[in-house]
Design a protein around this motif. Structure first.
Motif, short mmCIF file in Angstrom:
data_model
loop_
_atom_site.label_atom_id
_atom_site.label_comp_id
_atom_site.label_asym_id
_atom_site.label_seq_id
_atom_site.Cartn_x
_atom_site.Cartn_y
_atom_site.Cartn_z
N ARG A 24 -2.01 -10.23 -5.56
CA ARG A 24 -0.55 -10.32 -5.37
C ARG A 24 -0.05 -9.18 -4.48
N THR A 25 -0.48 -7.95 -4.75
CA THR A 25 -0.01 -6.82 -3.94
C THR A 25 -0.55 -6.91 -2.52
N ALA A 26 -1.79 -7.32 -2.36
CA ALA A 26 -2.35 -7.47 -1.02
C ALA A 26 -1.59 -8.53 -0.22
N ASP A 27 -1.22 -9.61 -0.88
CA ASP A 27 -0.46 -10.67 -0.21
C ASP A 27 0.90 -10.14 0.27
N MET A 28 1.60 -9.41 -0.60
CA MET A 28 2.89 -8.85 -0.21
C MET A 28 2.73 -7.87 0.95
N THR A 53 0.30 -7.69 3.19
CA THR A 53 -0.14 -8.37 4.39
C THR A 53 0.98 -9.16 5.07
N TRP A 54 1.77 -9.85 4.27
CA TRP A 54 2.81 -10.74 4.81
C TRP A 54 4.20 -10.11 4.81
N HIS A 55 4.29 -8.84 4.44
CA HIS A 55 5.55 -8.08 4.52
C HIS A 55 6.71 -8.74 3.77
N PHE A 111 8.57 -8.93 -0.40
CA PHE A 111 8.62 -8.31 -1.73
C PHE A 111 9.33 -9.29 -2.65
N ALA A 112 8.57 -10.07 -3.38
CA ALA A 112 9.16 -11.10 -4.23
C ALA A 112 8.11 -11.61 -5.22
N HIS A 113 8.60 -12.22 -6.26
CA HIS A 113 7.71 -12.82 -7.25
C HIS A 113 7.19 -14.18 -6.77
N ARG A 114 7.85 -14.73 -5.80
CA ARG A 114 7.41 -16.00 -5.21
C ARG A 114 6.98 -15.70 -3.77
N SER A 115 5.75 -16.08 -3.42
CA SER A 115 5.24 -15.82 -2.07
C SER A 115 5.94 -16.73 -1.06
N PRO A 116 5.82 -16.42 0.22
CA PRO A 116 6.42 -17.29 1.24
C PRO A 116 5.93 -18.74 1.17
N ASN A 117 4.72 -18.96 0.64
CA ASN A 117 4.24 -20.34 0.51
C ASN A 117 4.67 -20.98 -0.81
N GLY A 118 5.47 -20.26 -1.60
CA GLY A 118 6.06 -20.82 -2.81
C GLY A 118 5.30 -20.59 -4.10
N THR A 119 4.17 -19.88 -4.06
CA THR A 119 3.40 -19.68 -5.29
C THR A 119 3.85 -18.43 -6.04
N THR A 120 3.64 -18.46 -7.34
CA THR A 120 3.90 -17.31 -8.21
C THR A 120 2.58 -16.91 -8.86
N ALA A 150 -1.43 -1.94 -3.11
CA ALA A 150 -1.80 -2.15 -1.71
C ALA A 150 -0.77 -1.45 -0.83
N VAL A 151 -1.19 -1.11 0.38
CA VAL A 151 -0.29 -0.47 1.34
C VAL A 151 -0.21 -1.37 2.57
N GLY A 152 1.03 -1.67 2.97
CA GLY A 152 1.23 -2.47 4.17
C GLY A 152 1.02 -1.66 5.43
N ALA A 153 0.92 -2.36 6.56
CA ALA A 153 0.74 -1.70 7.85
C ALA A 153 1.92 -0.77 8.17
N ASP A 154 3.08 -1.05 7.55
CA ASP A 154 4.27 -0.23 7.76
C ASP A 154 4.34 0.98 6.82
N GLY A 155 3.30 1.18 5.99
CA GLY A 155 3.25 2.32 5.08
C GLY A 155 3.92 2.09 3.74
N ILE A 156 4.43 0.91 3.51
CA ILE A 156 5.06 0.60 2.22
C ILE A 156 3.97 0.36 1.18
N HIS A 157 4.14 1.01 0.02
CA HIS A 157 3.22 0.82 -1.11
C HIS A 157 3.77 -0.28 -2.00
N TYR A 158 2.89 -1.18 -2.41
CA TYR A 158 3.24 -2.28 -3.31
C TYR A 158 2.43 -2.11 -4.59
N PHE A 159 3.08 -2.30 -5.72
CA PHE A 159 2.43 -2.22 -7.03
C PHE A 159 2.76 -3.49 -7.81
#
Length: 167
Positions: A74-78, A80-82, A84-93, A151-160
């Motif tokens: 989940r964190t890697a997906d956020m 990678t795809w920039h 921040f949500a409980h539902r991914s851009p493809n609609g999955t949780t 995970a850390v995005g290419a923009d330096g944002i940390h996701y937990f």
């Protein structure tokens, strides 16, 4: 401007949460899961959350390997795809993904946090514990096992991501 935007996104999204009842007749996750090797950031955020839970008189939650794999995905997906949500851009949780990781439970919750602070794990734990919605999930005694992802995005944002389950 990037730091200001990131801080705004954090402020706007820190209260996001998702709590669902997930019922199934499949096998449940075992509380006797093997020890999971966490990254330094995952260890740090989990230690702070666990210490706060212990101070509140709650028992420890073992870290579960499949839950940690899902939290990491989940964190890697956020990151990678920039998003921040409980539902991914493809609609999955996370609930949609649980069966693919062999995870089934009566009750499941997900907390997510993003930030760009120098001490990212400490800020993540502080924000999650301070948020009434996230606190309610992390301190709910019905949840007996957990998984942690970072995970850390290419923009330096940390996701937990912390996922908790009642088997």
């Amino acid at each position: 401007m990037s730091a200001l935007l990131s801080r705004f996104r954090w402020t706007l999204c820190v209260a996001c949460l998702l709590l669902f009842v997930a019922q199934s007749s499949l096998a449940t996750v075992s509380a006797e899961a093997p020890t999971v090797a966490l990254s330094t950031e995952e260890q740090a955020v989990w230690a702070l959350v666990s210490d706060a839970r212990a101070a509140a008189g709650l028992p420890p939650q073992p870290i579960d390997a499949p839950l940690t794999a899902l939290a990491r995905a989940r964190t890697a997906d956020m990151a990678t795809w920039h998003y921040f949500a409980h539902r991914s851009p493809n609609g999955t949780t996370f609930l949609d993904l649980m069966p693919g990781y062999g995870i089934v439970g009566q009750l499941a919750g997900e907390t997510i946090q993003e930030n760009n602070y120098a001490d990212s794990p400490t800020e993540a734990a502080r924000a999650l514990i301070a948020s009434p919605e996230h606190h309610a999930i992390l301190f709910d005694p019905r949840f007996t096992i957990a998984g942690v992802g970072h995970a850390v995005g290419a923009d330096g944002i940390h996701y937990f991501t912390i996922i908790v389950v009642q088997p």
